[in-house]
Scaffold this motif. Structure first.
Motif, PDB file in Angstrom:
ATOM      1  N   ARG A  62       0.851  -1.383  -0.117  1.00  0.00           N
ATOM      2  CA  ARG A  62       0.091  -0.334   0.419  1.00  0.00           C
ATOM      3  C   ARG A  62       1.215   1.425  -0.386  1.00  0.00           C
ATOM      4  N   LEU A  63       0.684   2.264  -1.160  1.00  0.00           N
ATOM      5  CA  LEU A  63       1.712   3.073  -1.097  1.00  0.00           C
ATOM      6  C   LEU A  63       0.819   4.638  -1.288  1.00  0.00           C
ATOM      7  N   VAL A  64       0.578   5.198   0.116  1.00  0.00           N
ATOM      8  CA  VAL A  64      -0.125   6.178   0.226  1.00  0.00           C
ATOM      9  C   VAL A  64       0.787   7.720   0.143  1.00  0.00           C
ATOM     10  N   ILE A  65       0.286   8.728  -0.642  1.00  0.00           N
ATOM     11  CA  ILE A  65       0.662   9.442  -1.136  1.00  0.00           C
ATOM     12  C   ILE A  65       0.002  10.890  -0.669  1.00  0.00           C
ATOM     13  N   ASP A  66      -0.207  11.710  -0.107  1.00  0.00           N
ATOM     14  CA  ASP A  66      -1.296  13.188   0.320  1.00  0.00           C
ATOM     15  C   ASP A  66      -2.033  12.766   0.383  1.00  0.00           C
ATOM     16  N   GLY A  67      -2.173  11.218   0.805  1.00  0.00           N
ATOM     17  CA  GLY A  67      -3.494  10.995   1.694  1.00  0.00           C
ATOM     18  C   GLY A  67      -3.844  10.245   0.687  1.00  0.00           C
ATOM     19  N   VAL A  68      -3.625   9.781  -0.916  1.00  0.00           N
ATOM     20  CA  VAL A  68      -4.030   9.098  -2.011  1.00  0.00           C
ATOM     21  C   VAL A  68      -3.537   7.031  -1.864  1.00  0.00           C
ATOM     22  N   THR A  69      -4.555   6.204  -2.034  1.00  0.00           N
ATOM     23  CA  THR A  69      -3.711   4.673  -1.460  1.00  0.00           C
ATOM     24  C   THR A  69      -3.926   4.475  -2.889  1.00  0.00           C
ATOM     25  N   HIS A  70      -2.647   4.046  -3.629  1.00  0.00           N
ATOM     26  CA  HIS A  70      -2.290   3.228  -4.570  1.00  0.00           C
ATOM     27  C   HIS A  70      -1.584   2.407  -4.109  1.00  0.00           C
ATOM     28  N   LEU A  71      -2.056   0.147  -4.934  1.00  0.00           N
ATOM     29  CA  LEU A  71      -1.758  -0.645  -4.443  1.00  0.00           C
ATOM     30  C   LEU A  71      -0.207  -1.222  -6.097  1.00  0.00           C
ATOM     31  N   LEU A 103       1.886  -4.667 -11.480  1.00  0.00           N
ATOM     32  CA  LEU A 103       0.484  -4.684 -11.580  1.00  0.00           C
ATOM     33  C   LEU A 103       0.630  -3.324 -10.790  1.00  0.00           C
ATOM     34  N   LEU A 104      -0.021  -2.249 -11.321  1.00  0.00           N
ATOM     35  CA  LEU A 104       0.242  -1.325 -10.209  1.00  0.00           C
ATOM     36  C   LEU A 104      -1.053  -0.415 -10.848  1.00  0.00           C
ATOM     37  N   VAL A 105      -1.849  -0.426  -9.850  1.00  0.00           N
ATOM     38  CA  VAL A 105      -3.677   0.238  -9.246  1.00  0.00           C
ATOM     39  C   VAL A 105      -3.459   1.884  -8.863  1.00  0.00           C
ATOM     40  N   THR A 106      -3.497   2.614  -9.385  1.00  0.00           N
ATOM     41  CA  THR A 106      -2.954   4.546  -8.798  1.00  0.00           C
ATOM     42  C   THR A 106      -5.205   5.028  -8.163  1.00  0.00           C
ATOM     43  N   GLY A 107      -4.499   5.217  -7.616  1.00  0.00           N
ATOM     44  CA  GLY A 107      -6.157   5.947  -7.045  1.00  0.00           C
ATOM     45  C   GLY A 107      -6.231   7.394  -7.343  1.00  0.00           C
ATOM     46  N   ASP A 108      -5.843   7.877  -8.788  1.00  0.00           N
ATOM     47  CA  ASP A 108      -5.748   9.968  -9.250  1.00  0.00           C
ATOM     48  C   ASP A 108      -5.998   9.674 -10.690  1.00  0.00           C
TER      49      ASP A 108
END
Length: 388
Positions: free
Chosen positions: A57-66, A144-149
């Protein structure tokens, strides 16, 4: 006799549809960080069940990426990046007004086309390598990179995307397919225009519009002039569009406006065209004596066809091996995270996700009968890129 990958994908389709329903019902508008985090938890759970292990789990500036990394950790093995996103444009509550359904082979619901179907396809395709059905990855790797923004321009994930792409033999983007020029659905995307965004601010001088307008410096007049100049930066023959969008000016009806501003959306097929337009914006000068300030610039580089051609030819070859026929590939004006991977020099093929239509619109939909064959195509292309 059907190809074994097609047989596998047909058998996996009910599970894919089940995973897709769960994702569609878990709303994930990009700006709602709580909703995006909740969506990431669900994506993580689905991925862990299919792949056999949890993502980073990669949380960057509050956005969660996997991020899932499969296969060899060695730096010199062939590696492919599977790129998807789990955020959508649909606000909380849209599942009530646009409920999930599958009727007559058509899936409906917020984000089904853009791009939750593609995300599910990526997870299930990667899972074939995790459990050995697609071949062991002793001498290759998949990320496999799943981004949130993505839907808001990937402000927190761009650096992550570029980092993961560097060194890959290819990036495969699970955004939805388009329609070929002849109307055939399911076209892969071998080009996307680059995007630049500009803001032009104008400062004039206020005065009473009735008693002493001559003492003012009209920012609206300067705005009108600058819009005309900016429109001239377009080059339709090169496919470069320059579109003024939001404009603001003035305060009251009886005041010479002291301030004005307008935004401009620029789309171009090549880096050279982006640079030409950028230089033109930097050279804007005032027509009336008002102060003109330009901010902004290139947001996403183009995915030029040269970056996609090699992977596209391999996709054609493996599709023939599966007994499938692909529509002609297309170049589109909209951008994706594939623009970033192509921008760092990585071969990139886009549009490998859902077949359907209506992205961001009330009639958003995806076709059930396209999911299995396109997931089989994805697995076959991964095998080919990774060396068999």
């Amino acid at each position: 006799m059907s190809h074994p990958l097609l047989t596998w994908a047909d058998a996996a389709l009910p599970e894919m549809l089940g995973d897709l329903e769960h994702l569609i019902r878990c709303e994930s508008p990009s700006a709602d960080l709580t909703a995006v985090a909740r969506s990431a938890e669900l994506v993580s759970a689905i991925g862990q069940r299919r792949l056999g292990f949890a993502p980073e789990r990669l949380v960057i500036d509050g956005v969660t990426h996997l991020r899932w990394r499969l296969g060899s950790p060695a730096p010199d093995v062939p590696r492919v990046l599977l790129l998807a996103h789990h955020d959508t444009v649909w606000p909380i509550g849209s599942i009530e007004t646009h409920p999930f359904s599958i009727q007559d082979g058509v899936i409906r619901g917020p984000g089904c086309f853009d791009m939750l179907t593609g995300l599910v396809m990526a997870i299930h395709a990667a899972a074939t390598f995790a459990d050995g059905r697609g071949g062991q990855l002793a001498h290759a790797a998949i990320t496999l990179l799943v981004t949130g923004d993505e839907e808001i321009g990937s402000p927190t994930s761009r650096a992550l995307i570029e980092q993961e792409a560097r060194g890959c033999v290819a990036t495969l983007v699970l955004e939805a397919a388009g329609d070929a020029p002849d109307g055939t659905p399911g076209a892969l995307k071998i080009g996307r225009k680059g995007v630049s965004n500009y803001r032009v601010d104008i400062i004039g001088r206020a005065a009473h519009a009735g008693t002493e307008p001559e003492k003012g410096l009209n920012a609206t007049v300067e705005l009108a002039h600058q819009i005309g100049v900016v429109l001239g930066f377009a080059d339709p023959e090169a496919g470069t569009s320059v579109v003024p969008t939001v404009a603001q000016s003035g305060t009251t009806t009886n005041t010479v406006p002291a301030r004005a501003s307008f935004m401009v959306d620029v789309r171009a097929h090549t880096v050279a065209e982006q640079a030409r337009v950028d230089e033109a914006f930097a050279a804007l000068t005032s027509h009336t004596g008002a102060t003109v300030t330009v901010t902004g610039g290139v947001n996403r580089p183009p995915l030029e066809t040269s970056a996609a051609e090699g992977v596209w030819q391999r996709a054609l070859a493996v599709s023939r091996g599966l007994g499938l026929e692909l529509a002609d590939a297309i170049v589109v004006g909209g951008a994706s995270d594939g623009n970033f991977t192509a921008g760092v020099g990585v071969p990139t093929l886009d549009g490998l996700g859902a077949v359907g239509g209506g992205a961001h619109a009330d009639h958003e939909h995806a076709y059930v009968d396209e999911i299995a064959p396109r997931t089989a195509l994805l697995v076959a292309l991964l095998r080919d890129l990774l060396g068999g």
